[in-house]
Design an enzyme around this catalytic site. Structure first.
Site, PDB file in Angstrom:
ATOM      1  N   TYR A 109       0.871  -1.299  -0.144  1.00 32.42           N
ATOM      2  CA  TYR A 109      -0.040   0.018  -0.115  1.00 32.42           C
ATOM      3  C   TYR A 109       0.877   1.252  -0.130  1.00 32.42           C
ATOM      4  O   TYR A 109       1.912   1.487   0.851  1.00 32.42           O
ATOM      5  CB  TYR A 109      -0.879  -0.046   1.204  1.00 32.42           C
ATOM      6  CG  TYR A 109      -1.522   1.262   1.451  1.00 32.42           C
ATOM      7  CD1 TYR A 109      -2.759   1.428   0.974  1.00 32.42           C
ATOM      8  CD2 TYR A 109      -1.234   2.560   2.093  1.00 32.42           C
ATOM      9  CE1 TYR A 109      -3.597   2.580   0.824  1.00 32.42           C
ATOM     10  CE2 TYR A 109      -1.941   3.554   2.230  1.00 32.42           C
ATOM     11  CZ  TYR A 109      -3.397   3.688   1.676  1.00 32.42           C
ATOM     12  OH  TYR A 109      -3.866   4.696   1.772  1.00 32.42           O
ATOM     13  N   GLU A 197      -3.347   7.694  -3.784  1.00 33.47           N
ATOM     14  CA  GLU A 197      -3.514   6.169  -3.333  1.00 33.47           C
ATOM     15  C   GLU A 197      -3.153   5.240  -4.136  1.00 33.47           C
ATOM     16  O   GLU A 197      -4.110   4.937  -5.277  1.00 33.47           O
ATOM     17  CB  GLU A 197      -4.802   6.255  -2.399  1.00 33.47           C
ATOM     18  CG  GLU A 197      -4.955   4.933  -1.417  1.00 33.47           C
ATOM     19  CD  GLU A 197      -6.336   4.934  -0.770  1.00 33.47           C
ATOM     20  OE1 GLU A 197      -6.209   4.638   0.442  1.00 33.47           O
ATOM     21  OE2 GLU A 197      -7.283   5.007  -1.221  1.00 33.47           O
TER      22      GLU A 197
END
Length: 387
Positions: A109, A197
């Site tokens: 991530y 993101e």
């Protein structure tokens, strides 16, 4: 303003970031053609809506043939995708993104966002790629890694190395990882982004970094100087009331209560919502008409409030400074007459020309409930709607 995944990747491609080939598709036939043109054994067909959690909701499917690509696109297109971010009403899927597959080795991530408290850009990373980052932060906070970049100095190579080591990546990947972070940081700063993101960022079995899924958010206040991003706004993804308010220059946020609020000034608007709650009511919105509202603006604000079926009463709370109370009162009266307001309407005015404003309301012949204080106004509107 949020960007779709395909839009985010179009922007990323300008910065030479590692992406897979993909095609935007509006029909099942286009998805079938995309499979044939992408030239990989597996193609991922992904719903394009402004929400995370698409995979768990059935909005991301693998296709191992052109026929299967058509079939999964048929299932996804036109579906109402319900995720934790869409709410129970979900979002209608109007388009899909067909993307080439890859050999996934590891998933990470990675995100960049503005840390207002520290006045810097925060780079957040985790080895738990593909997972809901909120759940990871709650259950295993030690797996959330952070680096804070001072905009005055920019990203430093030692910061990249810190993340590299904490993520358990080999030193041989340090140059590629720093290049990735540097390009992302440059993209973030040059486009006034509020968020990038990437979930997941993939390290393939061949040893290359690939951005598998991405989304970006742009600072709304900077759109005036980023016309190339403003033109990417998807009206279909916006709440009609939000869109209408933005076009009228109003600050509006829908809530789940039944008392519509029209206030001038963000601080006063927040205080108004608080005092409604204190008296047992529930605000239906945040609506700031600003310091220089005109009669036309007030009328448009009323139209937005009344377009919400859950609004059972309206509280107008105005402190007249630059905006005079008589102007607001005239706007309220004209709007109420034009629109035929049938729900209880409580108006509290204070400030410049307040006496004239109250006189206009009193002589209007309309069922307007006057209030002198915020307590008085909140109590009256809560009682009127029976909250």
């Amino acid at each position: 303003m949020n960007l779709h995944e395909y839009q985010s990747k179009q922007l990323m491609s300008r910065y030479g970031l590692p992406l897979l080939k993909g095609r935007l598709c509006y029909t099942p036939g286009e998805a079938e053609a995309a499979y044939d043109s992408l030239g990989t054994p597996v193609v991922v067909v992904k719903a394009q809506v402004h929400a995370g959690g698409r995979g768990k909701a059935g909005g991301v499917k693998l296709a191992k043939s052109a026929e299967e690509a058509r079939q999964v696109a048929e299932k996804i297109l036109g579906m109402t995708l319900v995720t934790p971010q869409t709410g129970a009403q979900g979002k209608l899927v109007r388009k899909v993104y067909a993307e080439a597959g890859c050999n996934i080795g590891k998933e990470f991530y990675l995100s960049l966002l503005v840390d207002r408290a520290r006045r810097c850009i925060a780079i957040i990373a985790s080895t738990e790629g593909g997972m809901e980052i909120e759940k990871v932060a709650h259950d295993t906070p030690d797996k959330i890694l952070k680096v804070f970049v001072d905009p005055r100095t920019g990203l430093q190579s030692f910061q990249s190395m810190q993340l590299l080591q904490k993520l358990g990546l080999e030193l041989s990947k340090s140059t590629a990882f720093y290049e990735l972070l540097s390009r992302l940081y440059l993209m973030f700063m040059e486009n006034d982004l509020a968020l990038i993101e990437i979930n997941p960022l993939v390290l393939t079995k061949e040893g290359s970094f690939v951005i598998l899924d991405a989304k970006c958010a742009v600072d709304d206040n900077a759109l005036f100087r980023r016309p190339h991003l403003r033109e990417l706004m998807d009206y279909d993804e916006q709440d009609p009331k939000d869109l209408r308010a933005s076009k009228a220059g109003l600050s509006y946020v829908a809530l789940d209560g039944n008392i519509g609020c029209m206030v001038n000034g963000a601080g006063l608007a927040m205080a108004t919502m608080d005092i409604i709650k204190m008296f047992g009511g529930n605000p239906a919105n945040f609506l700031d008409v600003g310091g220089g509202a005109s009669k036309e603006t007030v009328t448009e604000a009323f139209k937005i409030l009344l377009s919400d079926d859950q609004v059972k009463g309206i509280l107008v709370n105005i402190f007249g400074g630059i905006m005079k109370c008589d102007v607001i009162a005239s706007g309220v009266v004209e709007a109420a007459r034009e629109l035929g307001v049938k729900v209880p309407l409580v108006v509290r005015l204070q400030g410049t020309n307040v006496d004239l404003g109250k006189k206009i309301l009193a002589e209007s012949g309309l069922k307007i409930i006057p209030a002198d204080t915020m307590d008085d106004a909140a109590r009256k509107v809560v009682n009127a709607v029976g909250a």
